[in-house]
Design a protein around this motif. Structure first.
Motif, PDB file in Angstrom:
ATOM      1  N   ARG A 139       1.161  -1.280  -0.062  1.00  0.00           N
ATOM      2  CA  ARG A 139       0.215  -0.347  -0.297  1.00  0.00           C
ATOM      3  C   ARG A 139       0.926   1.347  -0.026  1.00  0.00           C
ATOM      4  NH1 ARG A 139      -4.764  -1.920   4.432  1.00  0.00           N
ATOM      5  NH2 ARG A 139      -5.397  -3.882   2.939  1.00  0.00           N
ATOM      6  N   ALA A 140       2.195   0.981  -0.881  1.00  0.00           N
ATOM      7  CA  ALA A 140       2.559   1.682  -0.946  1.00  0.00           C
ATOM      8  C   ALA A 140       2.158   3.497  -1.603  1.00  0.00           C
ATOM      9  CB  ALA A 140       4.431   1.844  -1.344  1.00  0.00           C
ATOM     10  N   ASP A 141       2.222   4.608  -1.820  1.00  0.00           N
ATOM     11  CA  ASP A 141       2.541   5.684  -2.450  1.00  0.00           C
ATOM     12  C   ASP A 141       3.807   5.925  -3.298  1.00  0.00           C
ATOM     13  OD1 ASP A 141       4.770   6.899  -1.364  1.00  0.00           O
ATOM     14  OD2 ASP A 141       3.257   8.123  -0.053  1.00  0.00           O
ATOM     15  N   ALA A 147      11.457   4.611  -4.163  1.00  0.00           N
ATOM     16  CA  ALA A 147      12.584   4.216  -3.173  1.00  0.00           C
ATOM     17  C   ALA A 147      12.514   2.622  -3.244  1.00  0.00           C
ATOM     18  CB  ALA A 147      12.399   5.056  -2.156  1.00  0.00           C
ATOM     19  N   ALA A 148      11.550   2.265  -3.459  1.00  0.00           N
ATOM     20  CA  ALA A 148      12.284   0.828  -2.625  1.00  0.00           C
ATOM     21  C   ALA A 148      11.833   0.255  -4.504  1.00  0.00           C
ATOM     22  CB  ALA A 148      10.567  -0.189  -2.606  1.00  0.00           C
ATOM     23  N   LEU A 223       4.261   0.176  -9.381  1.00  0.00           N
ATOM     24  CA  LEU A 223       4.859  -0.531  -8.193  1.00  0.00           C
ATOM     25  C   LEU A 223       3.795   0.144  -6.841  1.00  0.00           C
ATOM     26  CD1 LEU A 223       7.228  -1.933  -9.703  1.00  0.00           C
ATOM     27  CD2 LEU A 223       8.379  -1.388  -7.433  1.00  0.00           C
ATOM     28  N   SER A 224       3.755   1.191  -7.237  1.00  0.00           N
ATOM     29  CA  SER A 224       3.075   1.673  -6.695  1.00  0.00           C
ATOM     30  C   SER A 224       1.607   1.075  -6.703  1.00  0.00           C
ATOM     31  CB  SER A 224       2.728   3.354  -6.049  1.00  0.00           C
ATOM     32  OG  SER A 224       1.668   3.429  -5.268  1.00  0.00           O
ATOM     33  N   TYR A 225       0.947   1.121  -7.528  1.00  0.00           N
ATOM     34  CA  TYR A 225      -0.745   0.524  -8.351  1.00  0.00           C
ATOM     35  C   TYR A 225      -0.536  -1.145  -6.932  1.00  0.00           C
ATOM     36  CZ  TYR A 225      -4.371  -1.409 -10.558  1.00  0.00           C
ATOM     37  OH  TYR A 225      -5.709  -1.682 -10.736  1.00  0.00           O
TER      38      TYR A 225
END
Length: 288
Positions: A139-141, A147-148, A223-225
């Motif tokens: 659940r990242a923005d 950054a990941a 990646l966020s999605y």
């Protein structure tokens, strides 16, 4: 830095650092994915490189057998229809959301491996930039996702179009074992530019060319999605889609033949070169 996974003489694999001098330095991890799972993986690489002259194993590039970059990837998630020109050649509208499908680690092969395809007569190419996840995401923005990113690599989402078109679901045409070349190295995100030129060749003929600046959904967006519905972990792989020029979009359609060499390259990262062995399905009798 550039990291690779090499096959070793004892039948295993090892993570390795490309030294920039036509050689690799073996690292204390079974593969790049296992290396990224170490909390301080950068320090591990730096410490190993510092000890290179003392006793570490250096492997000449000409002697290196490059394995799939992430042979044990927990998740291999792919985005289809992500370049505007490819969307147009497939006769579709620009998507509101990413079109996603999954592969298994069993689909992955090395940068110079021969690719055996059994049971398909419509084998197509899809040159792609792939993103390697470097830290856990859920659940990242987009900033967290960016950054990941551990780094970037080259992939080809080889597709069996006859199988893919059997149903509305793409999975069966995308997940044939040992048909997705990935590698030869991962370029770490800190040394990567903002965009990449992606090219694909069949027997030396340029068939695909695109720049990731034209992606509908960029790496951090993807990646966020994805992280909104499933956790991403170090060593997971996300393929970002292919530019125009796939065989199915040609008039008439063109597919790989037995003995063809598929080359996939991205400036600044490297090149895949895979010869194909196509074992097409037997003809079905007209009265069957």
């Amino acid at each position: 830095m550039k990291l690779a996974t090499l096959r070793t003489a004892n039948g295993g694999t090892t993570a390795a650092l490309a030294t920039g001098a036509d050689s690799y330095l073996a690292l204390p991890a079974a593969d790049v994915g296992a290396l990224l799972a170490l909390p301080e993986w950068r320090q591990v690489v730096e410490k190993t490189a510092a000890a290179q002259e003392a006793h570490q194993q250096v492997i000449a590039a000409v002697d290196a057998d490059v394995a799939p970059l992430l042979p044990r990837a927990g998740k291999v998630i792919c985005c289809g229809l992500n370049y505007g020109d490819h969307i147009q050649e497939m006769g579709r509208e620009l998507p509101e959301y990413p079109t996603l499908f999954a592969k298994y680690a069993d689909t992955l092969v090395g940068a110079a491996d021969a690719v055996e395809v059994h049971g398909s007569g419509r084998v197509d190419w899809e040159a792609e930039l792939a993103v390697v996840v470097g830290s856990e995401l859920y659940r990242a923005d987009e900033d967290q996702a960016r950054a990941a990113i551990a780094g970037y690599t080259v992939a080809n989402d080889v597709s069996m179009r006859d199988w893919q078109s059997r149903t509305l679901q793409w999975f069966q045409g995308k997940a044939f074992d040992a048909t997705t070349p990935v590698g030869p190295v991962m370029l770490t995100a800190d040394e990567a530019g903002q965009h990449f030129d992606v090219r694909g060749y069949v027997n030396g003929q340029l068939v695909q060319q695109g720049n990731t600046s034209t992606l509908v959904f960029g790496p951090a967006q993807l990646l966020s999605y994805i992280s909104q519905f499933t956790v991403l972990r170090p060593g997971d792989l996300v393929l970002t889609g292919t530019p125009g020029g796939v065989g199915m979009g040609m008039t008439p359609p063109r597919f790989l033949k037995d003995g063809d060499v598929l080359t996939t390259e991205i400036d600044g990262i490297g090149q895949l070169e895979n010869q194909f062995r196509i074992h097409a399905p037997a003809a079905i009798p007209a009265n069957a």
